[in-house]
Design a protein around this motif. Structure first.
Motif, PDB file in Angstrom:
ATOM      1  N   LEU A 118       2.216   1.771   5.481  1.00 21.00           N
ATOM      2  CA  LEU A 118       2.155   3.111   4.890  1.00 21.00           C
ATOM      3  C   LEU A 118       3.548   3.564   4.450  1.00 21.00           C
ATOM      4  O   LEU A 118       3.699   4.150   3.369  1.00 21.00           O
ATOM      5  CB  LEU A 118       1.571   4.119   5.886  1.00 21.00           C
ATOM      6  N   LEU A 119       4.544   3.288   5.274  1.00 26.07           N
ATOM      7  CA  LEU A 119       5.928   3.657   4.937  1.00 26.07           C
ATOM      8  C   LEU A 119       6.387   2.946   3.664  1.00 26.07           C
ATOM      9  O   LEU A 119       6.896   3.595   2.743  1.00 26.07           O
ATOM     10  CB  LEU A 119       6.861   3.321   6.104  1.00 26.07           C
ATOM     11  N   ARG A 120       6.212   1.647   3.599  1.00 24.91           N
ATOM     12  CA  ARG A 120       6.662   0.887   2.422  1.00 24.91           C
ATOM     13  C   ARG A 120       5.951   1.349   1.155  1.00 24.91           C
ATOM     14  O   ARG A 120       6.574   1.480   0.096  1.00 24.91           O
ATOM     15  CB  ARG A 120       6.470  -0.608   2.654  1.00 24.91           C
ATOM     16  N   ARG A 121       4.667   1.627   1.254  1.00 26.44           N
ATOM     17  CA  ARG A 121       3.933   2.104   0.077  1.00 26.44           C
ATOM     18  C   ARG A 121       4.440   3.476  -0.347  1.00 26.44           C
ATOM     19  O   ARG A 121       4.595   3.749  -1.544  1.00 26.44           O
ATOM     20  CB  ARG A 121       2.431   2.159   0.364  1.00 26.44           C
ATOM     21  N   ALA A 122       4.715   4.360   0.626  1.00 25.01           N
ATOM     22  CA  ALA A 122       5.238   5.692   0.302  1.00 25.01           C
ATOM     23  C   ALA A 122       6.630   5.585  -0.311  1.00 25.01           C
ATOM     24  O   ALA A 122       6.967   6.331  -1.237  1.00 25.01           O
ATOM     25  CB  ALA A 122       5.253   6.574   1.548  1.00 25.01           C
ATOM     26  N   GLN A 123       7.434   4.651   0.171  1.00 24.54           N
ATOM     27  CA  GLN A 123       8.757   4.443  -0.414  1.00 24.54           C
ATOM     28  C   GLN A 123       8.631   3.922  -1.850  1.00 24.54           C
ATOM     29  O   GLN A 123       9.344   4.385  -2.738  1.00 24.54           O
ATOM     30  CB  GLN A 123       9.572   3.460   0.436  1.00 24.54           C
ATOM     31  N   SER A 124       7.733   2.987  -2.070  1.00 26.52           N
ATOM     32  CA  SER A 124       7.526   2.450  -3.423  1.00 26.52           C
ATOM     33  C   SER A 124       7.059   3.524  -4.390  1.00 26.52           C
ATOM     34  O   SER A 124       7.375   3.474  -5.587  1.00 26.52           O
ATOM     35  CB  SER A 124       6.501   1.306  -3.405  1.00 26.52           C
ATOM     36  N   ALA A 125       6.335   4.508  -3.873  1.00 26.26           N
ATOM     37  CA  ALA A 125       5.840   5.604  -4.718  1.00 26.26           C
ATOM     38  C   ALA A 125       6.881   6.712  -4.884  1.00 26.26           C
ATOM     39  O   ALA A 125       6.633   7.680  -5.604  1.00 26.26           O
ATOM     40  CB  ALA A 125       4.558   6.176  -4.116  1.00 26.26           C
ATOM     41  N   GLY A 126       8.025   6.561  -4.219  1.00 27.69           N
ATOM     42  CA  GLY A 126       9.080   7.568  -4.331  1.00 27.69           C
ATOM     43  C   GLY A 126       8.873   8.791  -3.456  1.00 27.69           C
ATOM     44  O   GLY A 126       9.534   9.805  -3.643  1.00 27.69           O
ATOM     45  N   ALA A 127       7.976   8.711  -2.473  1.00 29.57           N
ATOM     46  CA  ALA A 127       7.690   9.853  -1.612  1.00 29.57           C
ATOM     47  C   ALA A 127       8.537   9.872  -0.343  1.00 29.57           C
ATOM     48  O   ALA A 127       8.640  10.907   0.321  1.00 29.57           O
ATOM     49  CB  ALA A 127       6.214   9.868  -1.237  1.00 29.57           C
ATOM     50  N   VAL A 128       9.126   8.728   0.006  1.00 31.78           N
ATOM     51  CA  VAL A 128       9.980   8.614   1.186  1.00 31.78           C
ATOM     52  C   VAL A 128      11.259   7.921   0.747  1.00 31.78           C
ATOM     53  O   VAL A 128      11.218   6.957  -0.041  1.00 31.78           O
ATOM     54  CB  VAL A 128       9.291   7.799   2.313  1.00 31.78           C
ATOM     55  N   ALA A 137      -0.682   9.934   2.188  1.00 31.87           N
ATOM     56  CA  ALA A 137      -1.231   9.087   3.253  1.00 31.87           C
ATOM     57  C   ALA A 137      -0.224   8.923   4.383  1.00 31.87           C
ATOM     58  O   ALA A 137      -0.569   9.065   5.562  1.00 31.87           O
ATOM     59  CB  ALA A 137      -1.635   7.728   2.692  1.00 31.87           C
ATOM     60  N   PHE A 138       1.027   8.628   4.033  1.00 32.50           N
ATOM     61  CA  PHE A 138       2.063   8.440   5.052  1.00 32.50           C
ATOM     62  C   PHE A 138       2.292   9.719   5.853  1.00 32.50           C
ATOM     63  O   PHE A 138       2.233   9.718   7.081  1.00 32.50           O
ATOM     64  CB  PHE A 138       3.379   7.970   4.409  1.00 32.50           C
ATOM     65  N   TYR A 139       2.569  10.817   5.154  1.00 28.49           N
ATOM     66  CA  TYR A 139       2.872  12.069   5.852  1.00 28.49           C
ATOM     67  C   TYR A 139       1.654  12.596   6.619  1.00 28.49           C
ATOM     68  O   TYR A 139       1.788  13.113   7.728  1.00 28.49           O
ATOM     69  CB  TYR A 139       3.391  13.128   4.867  1.00 28.49           C
ATOM     70  N   GLY A 140       0.473  12.446   6.056  1.00 28.07           N
ATOM     71  CA  GLY A 140      -0.737  12.876   6.747  1.00 28.07           C
ATOM     72  C   GLY A 140      -0.983  12.073   8.014  1.00 28.07           C
ATOM     73  O   GLY A 140      -1.363  12.628   9.052  1.00 28.07           O
ATOM     74  N   PHE A 141      -0.748  10.752   7.932  1.00 27.65           N
ATOM     75  CA  PHE A 141      -0.965   9.937   9.120  1.00 27.65           C
ATOM     76  C   PHE A 141       0.116  10.192  10.171  1.00 27.65           C
ATOM     77  O   PHE A 141      -0.178  10.188  11.366  1.00 27.65           O
ATOM     78  CB  PHE A 141      -1.029   8.446   8.768  1.00 27.65           C
ATOM     79  N   LEU A 184      -0.560  -1.176  15.478  1.00 27.82           N
ATOM     80  CA  LEU A 184      -0.454   0.168  14.919  1.00 27.82           C
ATOM     81  C   LEU A 184       0.884   0.337  14.214  1.00 27.82           C
ATOM     82  O   LEU A 184       0.949   0.842  13.093  1.00 27.82           O
ATOM     83  CB  LEU A 184      -0.621   1.226  16.013  1.00 27.82           C
ATOM     84  N   ARG A 185       1.929  -0.109  14.858  1.00 26.46           N
ATOM     85  CA  ARG A 185       3.274  -0.001  14.272  1.00 26.46           C
ATOM     86  C   ARG A 185       3.333  -0.726  12.921  1.00 26.46           C
ATOM     87  O   ARG A 185       3.900  -0.210  11.957  1.00 26.46           O
ATOM     88  CB  ARG A 185       4.298  -0.577  15.244  1.00 26.46           C
ATOM     89  N   GLY A 186       2.752  -1.897  12.836  1.00 21.27           N
ATOM     90  CA  GLY A 186       2.725  -2.645  11.582  1.00 21.27           C
ATOM     91  C   GLY A 186       1.966  -1.900  10.491  1.00 21.27           C
ATOM     92  O   GLY A 186       2.387  -1.878   9.328  1.00 21.27           O
ATOM     93  N   ALA A 187       0.852  -1.286  10.867  1.00 22.97           N
ATOM     94  CA  ALA A 187       0.062  -0.534   9.888  1.00 22.97           C
ATOM     95  C   ALA A 187       0.829   0.693   9.395  1.00 22.97           C
ATOM     96  O   ALA A 187       0.774   1.033   8.212  1.00 22.97           O
ATOM     97  CB  ALA A 187      -1.276  -0.123  10.499  1.00 22.97           C
ATOM     98  N   VAL A 188       1.593   1.337  10.284  1.00 19.54           N
ATOM     99  CA  VAL A 188       2.441   2.463   9.876  1.00 19.54           C
ATOM    100  C   VAL A 188       3.541   1.955   8.943  1.00 19.54           C
ATOM    101  O   VAL A 188       3.885   2.616   7.958  1.00 19.54           O
ATOM    102  CB  VAL A 188       3.034   3.192  11.100  1.00 19.54           C
TER     103      VAL A 188
END
Length: 190
Positions: free
Chosen positions: A128-138, A81-85, A121-125
């Motif tokens: 996405l960043l925090r969720r991707a970090q929690s999943a170990g993707a970022v 989701a993060f990288y796609g967005f 928009l920045r807040g919504a990104v």
């Protein structure tokens, strides 16, 4: 606003996004009216100046992108989701930049409501960043200001062809990958 008035406003905004996204400051409100299927007086009844029209288009665009990002907040694959967005925002950027420049050219302002919409928009990104970090993707040592700086810089690469832009995004994404994964990349610095 009556439903026919709202429909006219929506058609005007759709047409203006297309016309100014392609033509920038040189595009005309007359072309917007023609494409929207309304008279020029109807355009100016809804938006008294070209700058007001452009500001409404920019705000609407930010709001739509924010809603798209928010729709990804609960996805099963936060990294994708993060990288796609991120990739989507880079692809969307040329028209947004052209509209923003046309707004400034018309004497408008990207502050106020436009700034608030951009911050949404920045807040919504950021989510996405925090969720991707929690999943170990970022990688967890980057924060939203750095990621947004990369996003803005990458979005300014409109002169690059698609292949170069794709390779550039691969490099950016490798830099955002968790450190162990990034060090496994061919050519990674140790």
């Amino acid at each position: 606003m009556r439903s026919d008035g709202q429909a006219n406003r929506d058609r005007i905004l759709d047409a203006a996004e297309d016309v100014f996204g392609r033509g920038g400051a040189t595009a005309s409100t007359e072309e917007v009216a023609r494409l929207a299927g309304v008279g020029i007086a109807t355009v100016f009844r809804h938006f008294p100046t070209k700058a007001a029209l452009l500001q409404a288009v920019l705000i609407r665009r930010y709001d739509r992108l924010r809603a798209e990002a928010e729709a990804l907040h609960d996805t099963g694959d936060p990294g994708a989701a993060f990288y796609g967005f991120f990739r989507h925002l880079v692809a969307d950027a040329p028209a947004k930049i052209t509209i923003g420049e046309a707004l400034l050219d018309a004497g408008g302002d990207t502050g106020g409501e436009a700034h608030q919409a951009a911050n949404g928009l920045r807040g919504a990104v950021g989510v996405l960043l925090r969720r991707a970090q929690s999943a170990g993707a970022v990688r967890d040592d980057v924060e939203l200001p750095e990621v947004y700086a990369l996003l803005v810089a990458t979005s300014r690469t409109t002169a690059l062809d698609d292949e170069v832009r794709a390779r550039m995004l691969t490099i950016v994404f490798a830099g955002l990958a968790p450190l162990a994964a990034a060090s496994d990349q061919p050519g990674a610095l140790s």
